[in-house]
Design an enzyme around this catalytic site. Structure first.
Site, PDB file in Angstrom:
ATOM      1  N   SER A  87      68.098  10.673  27.276  1.00 39.60           N
ATOM      2  CA  SER A  87      68.823   9.628  26.559  1.00 39.60           C
ATOM      3  C   SER A  87      70.305  10.009  26.434  1.00 39.60           C
ATOM      4  CB  SER A  87      68.154   9.399  25.198  1.00 39.60           C
ATOM      5  OG  SER A  87      68.542   8.188  24.629  1.00 39.60           O
ATOM      6  N   ASP A 211      60.784   1.082  29.726  1.00 38.07           N
ATOM      7  CA  ASP A 211      61.676   1.504  28.648  1.00 38.07           C
ATOM      8  C   ASP A 211      62.215   0.281  27.918  1.00 38.07           C
ATOM      9  OD1 ASP A 211      63.787   2.622  27.113  1.00 38.07           O
ATOM     10  OD2 ASP A 211      64.028   4.237  28.572  1.00 38.07           O
ATOM     11  N   HIS A 239      60.564   4.952  26.792  1.00 36.68           N
ATOM     12  CA  HIS A 239      61.816   5.709  26.725  1.00 36.68           C
ATOM     13  C   HIS A 239      61.574   7.213  26.605  1.00 36.68           C
ATOM     14  CE1 HIS A 239      66.080   6.248  26.203  1.00 36.68           C
ATOM     15  NE2 HIS A 239      65.927   6.836  25.030  1.00 36.68           N
TER      16      HIS A 239
END
Length: 262
Positions: A87, A211, A239
């Site tokens: 991320s 995601d 995710h």
């Protein structure tokens, strides 16, 4: 990586978490790697995980990334690692790549921010980690008349945006461990100057196809703007691939690093 006396070097992975997470989120993956004979290290960035520092007093990316930078600077001579960032932790990976180029043999971005040093991020990426709904709650460490200093996803949105394909046990665990992320630390992560040496380090991007937080369009745009040497797609991952598809992610990591040995 790196060995002594002609011994075969042990591949060393270093994992960097995303916003609000910590070293704890990699527990499944590091268990698999350690059992397979690899070395793995998971870092708590400043104000995250078991860090004793309040995220509201983290002022910039250098302070936020200090635990990662300390780890890299303390590595023995000729020892290199494979950095894996998730991320917004991808920004930390890129900054480390620029500062410690000679300590990194490969950089792997997992559903992560991957912006070329010296480039200007596309406007389409400006809301890279923001959904259409009001999914965030903010903390104001310097008063409500000042910009927010911390951000955390609201509890009712955690499963949908972070862990839609993950086991319920991991959702429960995470809901107890997530911490507000230091907003000021992220403001300069994508504002690095050009770095030709960092460009020479192999990069790998791993997409997460299911995601709900960081959609495929934005991930594809990152790949298009700064093409990696390898690209993989986790078709069944939300995710947080380290929870939803740890064994597949493990296999992809091994496949990626096998190119270093050719």
């Amino acid at each position: 990586m790196g060995g002594e006396g002609g011994a075969e070097p042990v591949i060393h992975f270093v994992f960097v978490h995303g916003a609000s997470h910590g070293a704890w989120c990699w527990y499944k993956l590091t268990t698999l790697l350690d059992a397979a004979g690899f070395k793995s290290t998971s870092v708590d960035l400043t104000g995250a995980g078991i860090s004793l520092i309040d995220s509201n007093i983290v002022f910039d990316s250098d302070q936020y990334n200090r635990p990662l930078f300390s780890l890299l600077s303390d590595l023995p001579p000729h020892h290199k690692v494979i950095l894996v960032g998730h991320s917004i932790g991808g920004g930390s990976v890129t900054e480390a790549l620029c500062k410690f180029t000679d300590k990194i043999s490969m950089a792997i971005y997992l559903a992560a921010s991957m912006v070329q040093p010296g480039s200007i991020p596309s406007p389409h990426l400006s809301n890279i980690h923001v959904g259409e709904e009001d999914i965030w709650e903010y903390t104001y460490g310097e008063g409500t008349d000042k910009p927010p200093t911390g951000v955390l996803m609201k509890p009712e949105f955690i499963r949908h945006y972070y862990y839609s394909q993950s086991p319920l046990e991991d959702v429960t665990l995470s809901s107890k461990l997530l911490r507000p992320a230091p907003m000021r630390a992220f403001q300069d992560l994508d504002k690095l100057p050009p770095n030709p040496e960092a460009e020479k380090v192999p990069r790998v991007y791993i997409k997460t196809a299911k995601d709900n937080l960081f959609d495929s369009v934005r991930q594809d745009l990152l790949v298009e703007n700064w093409p990696p040497s390898q690209l993989y797609v986790l078709e069944d991952s939300d995710h947080s691939a380290f929870f939803s598809v740890p064994t597949t992610l493990f296999a992809y990591l091994l496949r990626a690093v096998s190119f270093l040995q050719r």
